[in-house]
Design an enzyme around this catalytic site. Structure first.
Site, PDB file in Angstrom:
ATOM      1  N   CYS A 132      49.357  54.522  27.977  1.00 35.24           N
ATOM      2  CA  CYS A 132      48.447  55.088  26.977  1.00 35.24           C
ATOM      3  C   CYS A 132      47.238  54.156  26.784  1.00 35.24           C
ATOM      4  O   CYS A 132      47.412  52.981  26.471  1.00 35.24           O
ATOM      5  CB  CYS A 132      49.180  55.247  25.646  1.00 35.24           C
ATOM      6  SG  CYS A 132      48.064  55.730  24.321  1.00 35.24           S
TER       7      CYS A 132
ATOM      8  N   CYS B  27      50.271  59.737  29.574  1.00 32.15           N
ATOM      9  CA  CYS B  27      51.694  59.586  29.243  1.00 32.15           C
ATOM     10  C   CYS B  27      52.503  60.769  29.768  1.00 32.15           C
ATOM     11  O   CYS B  27      53.637  60.621  30.223  1.00 32.15           O
ATOM     12  CB  CYS B  27      51.869  59.441  27.734  1.00 32.15           C
ATOM     13  SG  CYS B  27      51.167  60.829  26.803  1.00 32.15           S
TER      14      CYS B  27
ATOM     15  N   CYS C 253      55.644  55.098  28.606  1.00 34.40           N
ATOM     16  CA  CYS C 253      54.487  55.857  28.102  1.00 34.40           C
ATOM     17  C   CYS C 253      53.599  55.008  27.204  1.00 34.40           C
ATOM     18  O   CYS C 253      52.379  55.134  27.217  1.00 34.40           O
ATOM     19  CB  CYS C 253      54.967  57.104  27.352  1.00 34.40           C
ATOM     20  SG  CYS C 253      56.213  56.765  26.107  1.00 34.40           S
TER      21      CYS C 253
ATOM     22  N   CYS D 120      45.883  59.473  19.291  1.00 36.85           N
ATOM     23  CA  CYS D 120      45.968  60.183  20.570  1.00 36.85           C
ATOM     24  C   CYS D 120      44.674  60.944  20.854  1.00 36.85           C
ATOM     25  O   CYS D 120      44.113  61.598  19.978  1.00 36.85           O
ATOM     26  CB  CYS D 120      47.149  61.143  20.528  1.00 36.85           C
ATOM     27  SG  CYS D 120      47.298  62.143  22.011  1.00 36.85           S
TER      28      CYS D 120
ATOM     29  N   CYS E 236      50.576  21.551  42.710  1.00 37.30           N
ATOM     30  CA  CYS E 236      49.572  22.367  43.420  1.00 37.30           C
ATOM     31  C   CYS E 236      50.245  23.048  44.612  1.00 37.30           C
ATOM     32  O   CYS E 236      50.894  22.378  45.411  1.00 37.30           O
ATOM     33  CB  CYS E 236      48.436  21.478  43.922  1.00 37.30           C
ATOM     34  SG  CYS E 236      46.953  21.783  43.005  1.00 37.30           S
TER      35      CYS E 236
END
Ligand SMILES: Cc1cc2nc3c(=O)[nH]c(=O)nc-3n(C[C@H](O)[C@H](O)[C@H](O)COP(=O)(O)O)c2cc1C
Length: 438
Positions: free
Chosen positions: A390, A352, A386, A346, A139
């Protein structure tokens, strides 16, 4: 609940009917909750950490962050169990009596470097019927200042001393739960292994961190009557760190029996953990955010993946990606890859294009005639980002020759059809999976 042989796994000789366990946290804070988990199809659960002196919790004690509307990280300033050991003694017995007989109950226990403080939690838990014991030496908040938790787990010698001590009296397998807050996990993994640990859980929460600041009130969150304190971070944001820690543990203890824990919200996360080498997977934040019902996604998604990829069981996938790790200098430096935009996925949103324009080679552009993004394969620098910006999962990296071949076969539906396809997928329901699988 149906049983599937292909999901069975074992850790330190203990059989789990599937590789999915609810880890330590609010979903395992009492018997009632654990029995619900057991009846819901999970293979096991780990109790909230049992300690001689129960702790107190502030309110609120959790805070989370989202990006694009998706939660990705959480901080908690919760401590250990708030209930006495006498309750846990009754509860463990009740869970063992009411849960399906193949349900594995792991008791999480904690003590200090004063080794005797581990004796009673161990005795109570194992005599009441816990199937495994997990040592919370990890912890990161609230405990280290009292020489507990990560104070022990950051030190190989202390970790070994505690492990050896508990192993002396343990009648069931002992799991050491590591802290991710170390410069190098390898000496700690080695020390715990040499001290006799039967298995490892990677990992506890990260940090401590400050999850954020409420700028209207100028208060860090979670704000407890105007004040906060750094806490442990969990959720999808921590998974990349834990995947690396598991790989490093396996490098020094090749037969390590590992539970992967950190950011599991869907079957995809679980599969990643198993492919890197975990033999089972736990979830806490995923259960807090989406409920114990995520077990259905974990089981169904895993079964579907195994079948569609001709794996006969989860045993076939465990460690499959581990051997694919290399030193950076041993990677290929050839310019072999190009982005490829699947025209049918697309929606020409251009995210992108912005990334490529400002951080890449400006190789992506909108084909205005077809309203679709296309790639100049020669220009593509192969950075790969990219595919992650996307939102529809339309982009992937392929060999340049493959991209050229697909470019020659280019054909696309009208943009209205592609948009409709995208939105109907979005409305299929909550998709906690981060990877582009739309
Ligand atoms: C609210 C909360 C309470 C937790 N309490 C404990 C605890 O008592 N003992 C422990 O070993 N880990 C505790 N953890 C850590 C989790 O077991 C787990 O290691 C960590 O949250 C990473 O997994 P996740 O991303 O699935 O949440 C807690 C986590 C959360 C979110």
């Amino acid at each position: 609940m149906t049983k599937y042989d292909e999901l069975k796994t074992t850790i330190a000789g203990v059989e789990f009917k599937n590789p999915f366990i609810v880890g330590v946290g609010p979903p395992t804070k009492n018997a009632e909750k654990i029995i619900k988990i057991a009846k819901g199809g999970w293979a096991g659960a780990t109790t909230k950490t049992i300690i001689i002196e129960p702790t107190k919790d502030p309110s609120p004690r959790m805070a989370a962050r989202a990006v694009d509307g998706h939660l990705f990280a959480m901080e908690n300033i919760e401590l250990l169990t708030t209930f006495p050991m006498s309750d846990w003694e009754k509860w463990i017995k009740r869970i063992k009596a009411e849960a399906p007989s193949d349900f594995v109950l792991i008791a999480s226990i904690m003590g200090t470097p004063d080794l005797e403080t581990w004796d009673e939690p161990l005795k109570v838990s194992q005599e009441a019927g816990a199937d495994m014991i997990e040592l919370n030496v990890s912890c990161p908040h609230g405990s280290p200042e009292h020489y507990m938790g990560a104070y022990i787990g950051q030190d190989p010698d202390l970790t070994a001393r505690v492990t050896k001590h508990v192993k002396r009296d343990a009648k069931v397998p002992v799991i050491v739960k590591f802290t991710p807050n170390v410069t190098d996990i390898k000496p700690i993994a080695k020390a715990a292994n040499e001290a006799g640990a039967d298995a490892f859980t990677l990992a506890n929460t990260h940090g401590p961190v400050i999850m954020g600041v409420d700028i209207e009130r100028a208060e860090p969150i979670p704000s407890v009557r105007g004040f906060s304190s750094p806490g442990g971070m969990s959720g999808p944001a921590v998974k990349p760190i834990v995947l690396k820690l598991i790989a490093e543990t396996l490098q020094v203890v090749p037969d390590a029996q590992v539970f992967g824990l950190g950011g599991v919200v869907s079957w995809y996360d679980a599969m990643e953990y198993m492919m890197i080498g975990a033999r089972a997977v736990e979830s806490v934040t995923g259960v807090i955010w989406y409920g114990t019902g995520i077990i259905e996604n974990l089981i169904d998604g895993t079964l579907e993946f195994l079948k569609s990829h001709n794996y006969s069981s989860v045993q076939d996938v465990i460690g499959k990606a581990f051997s694919r790790l290399k030193a950076h200098s041993d990677l290929s430096f050839e310019k072999w890859a190009s982005a490829w935009v699947d025209p049918e996925k697309c929606i020409a949103c251009s995210r992108c294009i912005v990334a490529c324009r400002d951080s890449g080679e400006g190789a992506l552009y909108v084909d205005t005639e077809n309203m679709v993004v296309r790639i100049d394969i020669e220009k593509c620098g192969g950075c790969g980002i990219c595919q992650y910006v996307c939102p529809t999962g339309a982009i992937r990296m392929v060999a340049k020759e493959e991209a050229e071949k697909m470019e020659k076969e280019f054909e696309v539906s009208p943009i209205s059809v592609r948009m409709q396809r995208y939105y109907s997928k979005l409305y299929e329901g909550i998709r906690p999976c981060y990877p582009p699988i739309l």
